[in-house]
Design a protein around this motif. Structure first.
Motif, PDB file in Angstrom:
ATOM      1  N   HIS A 104      37.910 -80.057   4.526  1.00 42.64           N
ATOM      2  CA  HIS A 104      37.636 -78.983   5.471  1.00 42.64           C
ATOM      3  C   HIS A 104      37.092 -79.544   6.785  1.00 42.64           C
ATOM      4  CE1 HIS A 104      38.348 -76.010   2.409  1.00 42.64           C
ATOM      5  NE2 HIS A 104      37.334 -76.428   1.661  1.00 42.64           N
ATOM      6  N   LYS A 105      37.449 -78.884   7.863  1.00 43.58           N
ATOM      7  CA  LYS A 105      36.941 -79.242   9.179  1.00 43.58           C
ATOM      8  C   LYS A 105      36.517 -77.970   9.897  1.00 43.58           C
ATOM      9  CE  LYS A 105      39.820 -83.354   9.887  1.00 43.58           C
ATOM     10  NZ  LYS A 105      38.700 -84.294   9.958  1.00 43.58           N
ATOM     11  N   CYS A 106      35.437 -78.069  10.661  1.00 39.91           N
ATOM     12  CA  CYS A 106      35.002 -76.941  11.479  1.00 39.91           C
ATOM     13  C   CYS A 106      34.065 -77.459  12.561  1.00 39.91           C
ATOM     14  CB  CYS A 106      34.316 -75.866  10.638  1.00 39.91           C
ATOM     15  SG  CYS A 106      32.773 -76.397   9.828  1.00 39.91           S
ATOM     16  N   GLN A 107      33.964 -76.710  13.627  1.00 33.49           N
ATOM     17  CA  GLN A 107      33.157 -77.151  14.759  1.00 33.49           C
ATOM     18  C   GLN A 107      31.680 -77.259  14.394  1.00 33.49           C
ATOM     19  OE1 GLN A 107      33.669 -74.738  18.247  1.00 33.49           O
ATOM     20  NE2 GLN A 107      32.311 -75.992  19.517  1.00 33.49           N
ATOM     21  N   SER A 108      31.182 -76.275  13.633  1.00 31.15           N
ATOM     22  CA  SER A 108      29.755 -76.293  13.283  1.00 31.15           C
ATOM     23  C   SER A 108      29.433 -77.480  12.376  1.00 31.15           C
ATOM     24  CB  SER A 108      29.367 -74.984  12.598  1.00 31.15           C
ATOM     25  OG  SER A 108      30.102 -74.802  11.393  1.00 31.15           O
ATOM     26  N   GLY A 109      30.344 -77.795  11.454  1.00 27.97           N
ATOM     27  CA  GLY A 109      30.124 -78.932  10.574  1.00 27.97           C
ATOM     28  C   GLY A 109      30.122 -80.247  11.327  1.00 27.97           C
ATOM     29  N   ALA A 110      31.074 -80.411  12.237  1.00 30.12           N
ATOM     30  CA  ALA A 110      31.142 -81.630  13.037  1.00 30.12           C
ATOM     31  C   ALA A 110      29.894 -81.782  13.899  1.00 30.12           C
ATOM     32  CB  ALA A 110      32.394 -81.617  13.901  1.00 30.12           C
ATOM     33  N   ALA A 111      29.414 -80.661  14.440  1.00 25.97           N
ATOM     34  CA  ALA A 111      28.207 -80.703  15.276  1.00 25.97           C
ATOM     35  C   ALA A 111      26.994 -81.098  14.459  1.00 25.97           C
ATOM     36  CB  ALA A 111      27.989 -79.346  15.944  1.00 25.97           C
TER      37      ALA A 111
END
Length: 254
Positions: free
Chosen positions: A197-204
């Motif tokens: 899974h990928k998401c902006q909040s996770g990457a941040a």
């Protein structure tokens, strides 16, 4: 525990463990060395020393912090020492210095930014972890066993992504999953999803964790802060003692 530092030198500095120094052979000790040997044996009577002689380290020794770890430097002989200094009473002065340094850096940690695992009313620990670290996986099994025994903890988790190449992607996968706690346990139990899974909040969050790791000087996993004390690696005996101490006491916030 995985560490970026390598052992460069060892010296007579370690008074709490058997001493290894340059073999003096059959040459007689100087008066100063003989006096030092006599003081060593008289001060640390609980130890047996098989050999005694000059060490390669010369001149004064200075203390520094690198990667959250106390190290010692001898500029005259250009030696870097990874050692533990004990006083004559058996107190580990290096560990005390390391704990004091960790407490100073606690301001770098934002508890609101942690992945929280475990019940709110349980003893709290701060945990720096890596999904691909085998010792972190062993620690996860330990926490699960303790929870099953009725001794849960609440973990404030921050991901270390600079050691293993897939650590950042797996951390983001955990954080972007519908149930991060469940996915954390799955990944640390050896699950290998076909896609991450990928998401902006996770990457941040992974990026913020990397900055926290940098400010804290964490260089190995797992690293824990327990009651303000730094624990490097999966030290089961220390964690057992921590849980035992909390069994009949209210839970302080670290």
């Amino acid at each position: 525990m995985y560490r970026s530092a390598k052992l460069i030198a060892a010296a007579l500095l370690c008074a709490g463990v058997p001493v290894y120094a340059q073999d003096s052979g059959t040459e007689p000790l100087t008066a100063a060395a003989a006096d030092a040997q006599r003081q060593l044996r008289q001060t640390f009577t609980n130890l047996t020393f098989e050999d005694f002689g000059p060490a390669p380290v010369k001149g004064p020794i200075y203390q520094a912090i690198a990667g959250g770890r106390v190290i010692y430097f001898a500029p005259d002989s250009q030696h870097l020492l990874f050692a533990a200094i004990y006083d004559k009473n058996g107190v580990n002065l290096t560990a005390l210095a390391q704990d004091a340094s960790a407490r100073k850096r606690l301001g770098a940690i934002n508890p609101a930014d942690a992945l929280v695992i475990g019940p709110a009313n349980a003893p709290k620990v701060i945990e720096f972890t890596d999904p691909d670290c085998p010792y972190c996986q062993a620690l996860e099994r330990f926490w699960l066993t303790k929870a099953a025994e009725g001794k849960p903890v609440q973990r404030l988790v921050y991901f270390v992504s600079g050691i293993h190449p897939q650590a950042a992607a797996k951390a983001e996968h955990i954080l972007c999953s519908p149930d991060p706690q469940a996915e954390f346990r799955a990944i640390y139990s050896g699950a290998r999803p076909t896609s991450l899974h990928k998401c902006q909040s996770g990457a941040a969050k992974v990026a913020r964790d990397a900055e926290t790791v940098r400010k804290m000087g964490v260089s190995g996993t797992p690293t824990l802060l327990v009651d303000g004390k730094l624990i490097s690696g999966f030290q089961q005996a220390e964690l057992e003692a921590f849980l035992e101490s909390k069994a009949q006491k209210p839970n302080p916030i670290p």
